[in-house]
Write a protein that holds these residues in place. Structure first.
Motif, PDB file in Angstrom:
ATOM      1  N   LEU A 150       0.813  -1.212   0.000  1.00  0.00           N
ATOM      2  CA  LEU A 150       0.000   0.000   0.000  1.00  0.00           C
ATOM      3  C   LEU A 150       0.848   1.264   0.000  1.00  0.00           C
ATOM      4  O   LEU A 150       2.008   1.254   0.422  1.00  0.00           O
ATOM      5  CB  LEU A 150      -0.911   0.005   1.231  1.00  0.00           C
ATOM      6  CG  LEU A 150      -1.858  -1.193   1.353  1.00  0.00           C
ATOM      7  CD1 LEU A 150      -2.551  -1.166   2.705  1.00  0.00           C
ATOM      8  CD2 LEU A 150      -2.870  -1.210   0.218  1.00  0.00           C
ATOM      9  N   ALA A 151       0.240   2.354  -0.451  1.00  0.00           N
ATOM     10  CA  ALA A 151       0.887   3.660  -0.472  1.00  0.00           C
ATOM     11  C   ALA A 151       0.328   4.515   0.657  1.00  0.00           C
ATOM     12  O   ALA A 151      -0.876   4.495   0.934  1.00  0.00           O
ATOM     13  CB  ALA A 151       0.649   4.355  -1.809  1.00  0.00           C
ATOM     14  N   GLY A 152       1.222   5.272   1.320  1.00  0.00           N
ATOM     15  CA  GLY A 152       0.788   6.256   2.299  1.00  0.00           C
ATOM     16  C   GLY A 152       0.468   5.728   3.670  1.00  0.00           C
ATOM     17  O   GLY A 152       0.009   6.491   4.534  1.00  0.00           O
ATOM     18  N   VAL A 153       0.708   4.435   3.932  1.00  0.00           N
ATOM     19  CA  VAL A 153       0.413   3.859   5.251  1.00  0.00           C
ATOM     20  C   VAL A 153       1.566   2.938   5.646  1.00  0.00           C
ATOM     21  O   VAL A 153       1.405   1.742   5.872  1.00  0.00           O
ATOM     22  CB  VAL A 153      -0.924   3.096   5.257  1.00  0.00           C
ATOM     23  CG1 VAL A 153      -2.101   4.056   5.236  1.00  0.00           C
ATOM     24  CG2 VAL A 153      -1.026   2.131   4.067  1.00  0.00           C
ATOM     25  N   ASP A 154       2.760   3.516   5.749  1.00  0.00           N
ATOM     26  CA  ASP A 154       3.963   2.737   5.995  1.00  0.00           C
ATOM     27  C   ASP A 154       4.014   2.199   7.425  1.00  0.00           C
ATOM     28  O   ASP A 154       3.300   2.662   8.324  1.00  0.00           O
ATOM     29  CB  ASP A 154       5.203   3.589   5.741  1.00  0.00           C
ATOM     30  CG  ASP A 154       5.359   3.980   4.278  1.00  0.00           C
ATOM     31  OD1 ASP A 154       4.753   3.312   3.419  1.00  0.00           O
ATOM     32  OD2 ASP A 154       6.068   4.969   4.007  1.00  0.00           O
ATOM     33  N   ALA A 155       4.913   1.225   7.617  1.00  0.00           N
ATOM     34  CA  ALA A 155       5.259   0.746   8.945  1.00  0.00           C
ATOM     35  C   ALA A 155       5.985   1.855   9.705  1.00  0.00           C
ATOM     36  O   ALA A 155       6.311   2.909   9.131  1.00  0.00           O
ATOM     37  CB  ALA A 155       6.133  -0.502   8.824  1.00  0.00           C
ATOM     38  N   PRO A 156       6.252   1.667  11.010  1.00  0.00           N
ATOM     39  CA  PRO A 156       6.871   2.743  11.803  1.00  0.00           C
ATOM     40  C   PRO A 156       8.201   3.263  11.272  1.00  0.00           C
ATOM     41  O   PRO A 156       8.579   4.403  11.572  1.00  0.00           O
ATOM     42  CB  PRO A 156       7.044   2.094  13.178  1.00  0.00           C
ATOM     43  CG  PRO A 156       5.920   1.130  13.275  1.00  0.00           C
ATOM     44  CD  PRO A 156       5.787   0.567  11.882  1.00  0.00           C
ATOM     45  N   ASP A 157       8.940   2.471  10.474  1.00  0.00           N
ATOM     46  CA  ASP A 157      10.210   2.968   9.954  1.00  0.00           C
ATOM     47  C   ASP A 157      10.034   4.011   8.863  1.00  0.00           C
ATOM     48  O   ASP A 157      11.001   4.647   8.429  1.00  0.00           O
ATOM     49  CB  ASP A 157      11.085   1.824   9.454  1.00  0.00           C
ATOM     50  CG  ASP A 157      10.482   1.063   8.270  1.00  0.00           C
ATOM     51  OD1 ASP A 157       9.421   1.485   7.751  1.00  0.00           O
ATOM     52  OD2 ASP A 157      11.073   0.048   7.860  1.00  0.00           O
ATOM     53  N   GLY A 158       8.791   4.215   8.383  1.00  0.00           N
ATOM     54  CA  GLY A 158       8.540   5.201   7.342  1.00  0.00           C
ATOM     55  C   GLY A 158       8.967   4.774   5.959  1.00  0.00           C
ATOM     56  O   GLY A 158       8.840   5.550   5.008  1.00  0.00           O
ATOM     57  N   LYS A 159       9.454   3.535   5.803  1.00  0.00           N
ATOM     58  CA  LYS A 159       9.927   3.056   4.503  1.00  0.00           C
ATOM     59  C   LYS A 159       9.224   1.777   4.054  1.00  0.00           C
ATOM     60  O   LYS A 159       8.965   1.608   2.871  1.00  0.00           O
ATOM     61  CB  LYS A 159      11.445   2.802   4.561  1.00  0.00           C
ATOM     62  CG  LYS A 159      12.279   4.037   4.847  1.00  0.00           C
ATOM     63  CD  LYS A 159      13.754   3.702   4.856  1.00  0.00           C
ATOM     64  CE  LYS A 159      14.111   2.739   5.989  1.00  0.00           C
ATOM     65  NZ  LYS A 159      15.571   2.465   6.037  1.00  0.00           N
TER      66      LYS A 159
END
Length: 263
Positions: A72-81
């Protein structure tokens, strides 16, 4: 039945986790529910893993599992990547795990996953109803000093609402690692929409004989942002040739060999 609000821990599972670009990007995008957006490249992910002993879990017992879905786009894991993921299919050998996951909104069904290693050849098979569904072939090496640790974020729908969980993991990947083929056997099964492009383009992944992870306690309700004014068209890297992106791990000699990737 396990309470779906309780966290669960799994240690030292044998895990094959990787992502690819699909043969039918539009079919992949159609699997994502309103409120979530697939990545522009329509990346697909899959995890095939085996937990061989009940002592490796806090309550699940021994089991096998394959899940796959859409990045998915725009809903990353906590690392932001690391992109979040929407589970489209979830196949486990354990009724206990099936009921626990289904109560959390996962599309869980019964089936079986096996990982067979002979020399450096790893073959991972997923079956549903006793029939073959997916087979992965990979060349794998040995574990070294590398440890990967982080989080995944996965989405489901529970009671009509989008929810997500943050899943921590610690893994000891092997090196070298190379996916050779991914085959989807049943064109009539809904998972066939996720089959890979041919030639096969792998975005990334790993095999680890020891991966530990946790299911979080509870889930977080997700409120989607307002819809964008225009859709982003899928972007497709070159599938073959010297300009193919280095991030795709299938070697040039295999990507252009004409060998089947399952599509």
């Amino acid at each position: 039945m396990l309470d779906p609000a309780d966290p669960q821990l799994v240690v030292d599972s044998r895990t094959l986790h990787f992502s690819w670009l699909p043969a039918d990007p539009d079919a992949v995008a159609a699997l994502v529910p309103p409120g979530l957006r697939p990545r522009p490249d329509r990346q697909v992910f899959m995890n095939q893993y085996v937990v061989e002993d009940a002592a490796q879990t806090s309550g699940f017992g021994a089991y096998t599992l394959t899940y796959l879905g859409v990045a998915l786009a725009g809903v990353d894991a906590p690392d932001g990547k690391t992109p979040g993921g929407w589970w489209t299919h979830y196949v486990t050998s354990s009724p206990r795990v099936r009921d626990y996951a289904a109560a959390r909104g996962a599309p869980a069904v019964l089936g079986r996953t096996t990982l067979r290693l002979r020399g450096d050849l790893l073959v991972a098979d997923t079956e549903v109803g006793g029939l073959p569904l997916i087979r992965t072939r990979a060349r794998v090496g040995q574990t070294g000093h590398e440890v990967r640790a982080g989080h995944h974020r996965y989405f489901t729908i529970r009671d009509g609402e989008l929810v997500s969980g943050i899943y921590p993991y610690v893994s000891e990947p092997v090196s070298p690692f190379e996916i050779e083929s991914v085959e989807f056997f049943d064109p009539a099964h809904p998972s066939y929409a996720l089959r890979p492009e041919n030639p096969l383009l792998i975005v990334g992944g790993f095999y680890a004989p020891r991966t530990s992870f946790a299911y979080p306690g509870g889930l977080t309700r997700y409120s989607p942002p307002p819809p964008a004014t225009s859709a982003t068209a899928p972007t497709r890297p070159a599938s073959c040739g010297p300009t193919a992106p280095e991030a795709h791990q299938v070697p040039f000699r295999r990507a252009c060999s004409g060998l089947p990737s399952g599509s």
